[in-house]
Scaffold this motif. Structure first.
Motif, PDB file in Angstrom:
ATOM      1  N   ALA A 167     129.728 -21.810 -93.619  1.00 30.41           N
ATOM      2  CA  ALA A 167     129.680 -21.376 -95.015  1.00 30.41           C
ATOM      3  C   ALA A 167     130.519 -22.307 -95.891  1.00 30.41           C
ATOM      4  N   VAL A 168     130.088 -22.487 -97.142  1.00 25.69           N
ATOM      5  CA  VAL A 168     130.792 -23.364 -98.080  1.00 25.69           C
ATOM      6  C   VAL A 168     131.044 -22.619 -99.385  1.00 25.69           C
ATOM      7  N   ASP A 169     131.886 -23.231-100.240  1.00 26.21           N
ATOM      8  CA  ASP A 169     132.161 -22.592-101.529  1.00 26.21           C
ATOM      9  C   ASP A 169     131.047 -22.872-102.546  1.00 26.21           C
ATOM     10  N   ASN A 170     130.463 -24.065-102.515  1.00 23.09           N
ATOM     11  CA  ASN A 170     129.376 -24.424-103.430  1.00 23.09           C
ATOM     12  C   ASN A 170     128.204 -24.984-102.643  1.00 23.09           C
ATOM     13  N   GLU A 171     127.069 -24.306-102.703  1.00 25.73           N
ATOM     14  CA  GLU A 171     125.899 -24.703-101.910  1.00 25.73           C
ATOM     15  C   GLU A 171     124.978 -25.638-102.692  1.00 25.73           C
ATOM     16  N   MET A 172     124.271 -26.487-101.957  1.00 26.60           N
ATOM     17  CA  MET A 172     123.166 -27.218-102.564  1.00 26.60           C
ATOM     18  C   MET A 172     122.022 -26.233-102.779  1.00 26.60           C
ATOM     19  N   VAL A 173     121.425 -26.227-103.971  1.00 31.14           N
ATOM     20  CA  VAL A 173     120.347 -25.296-104.296  1.00 31.14           C
ATOM     21  C   VAL A 173     119.078 -26.090-104.593  1.00 31.14           C
ATOM     22  N   VAL A 174     117.982 -25.741-103.922  1.00 31.80           N
ATOM     23  CA  VAL A 174     116.705 -26.426-104.118  1.00 31.80           C
ATOM     24  C   VAL A 174     115.580 -25.395-104.161  1.00 31.80           C
TER      25      VAL A 174
END
Length: 251
Positions: free
Chosen positions: A173-180
């Motif tokens: 898990a990350v704090d800011n995800e790549m969104v597509v």
């Protein structure tokens, strides 16, 4: 105590043991599998979520069948040799030195097998490297030890994506995800800011080195919405294991 009671007690112990084993197995293996991430006791490839990964899974299964058939064939030949041509069964060995049919067969058959492997292999390689017209371009920059993302065609902004300590799944898990967006061609441009990293997301069938001073490209087309995880796949330093990739695919 008669034999009947002993039998009933043994049966009861057997049932109790089977129940305990089933409960233990159920606790070890999750009831509902999560998409886009590793699973406990997993021995297969992650579930596919892109056309490229569909082809990788097919090619993997094809090779598995092929090598299994070859292995069983060689094992059968070894067993035949052991049983039929040992000193006891065959005290007077044959002095045959050449067999034209066998020599042609063991030369031609491997060539045909290699051709059968090469054709889908080259097709898959072409599919991976021939990047179609992109709907969205994402630049992923590997840094020690996190990722930075930007969308060059959609504004001059960039954000960092660091592993989140208090979120699940652990280490992914990350704090800011790549969104597509789903069902759109996503072109990934990747580079390294310091050392060589590698951008890899198994469910999409992508893995490409992120090299300082060089811009590498790959692509994927997500066919399912949800969260998909990957990791840096190039040994890049002491926190190499703590720079996950998280991609959120939305409608």
């Amino acid at each position: 105590m008669n034999l009947s009671r002993i039998g009933h007690r043994l049966l009861g112990l057997a049932v109790a043991g089977m129940t305990l084993a089933a409960a233990t197995l159920a606790a070890m293996v999750p009831a509902v599998a999560e998409l886009g991430q590793p699973k406990p006791w997993e021995y297969t490839l992650q579930e596919s979520a892109s056309p490229v990964m569909d082809n990788i899974v097919w090619f993997h299964n094809f090779l598995l069948v092929l090598i299994t058939v070859i292995t069983l064939f060689v094992l059968a030949l070894l067993v035949i040799v052991i049983v039929k041509f040992n000193a006891k069964s065959n005290p007077v060995p044959s002095r045959t030195t050449h067999n034209t049919l066998i020599e042609v067969a063991w030369t031609l058959i491997p060539v045909l097998i290699l051709v059968a492997i090469a054709v889908p292999s080259f097709r898959l390689l072409f599919l991976q490297l021939d990047i179609p017209k992109a709907d969205v371009t994402v630049k992923a920059t590997g840094k020690q030890w996190y990722w930075s993302y930007s969308y060059p065609d959609n504004g001059k902004f960039e954000f960092d994506s660091l592993m989140a300590q208090d979120k699940k799944p652990r280490l992914l898990a990350v704090d800011n995800e790549m969104v597509v967006p789903v069902n759109k061609v996503i072109r990934i441009q990747t580079t390294g800011a310091d050392v060589i990293h590698a951008f890899a997301v198994p469910a999409f069938g992508i893995k490409i080195d992120s090299i300082p001073g060089r811009l590498n490209e790959t692509w994927f087309k997500a066919t399912k919405t949800g969260m998909f995880y990957g990791q840096c796949s190039e040994l890049c330093g002491k926190d190499h294991a703590f720079m996950p990739i998280a991609v959120r695919v939305v409608s």
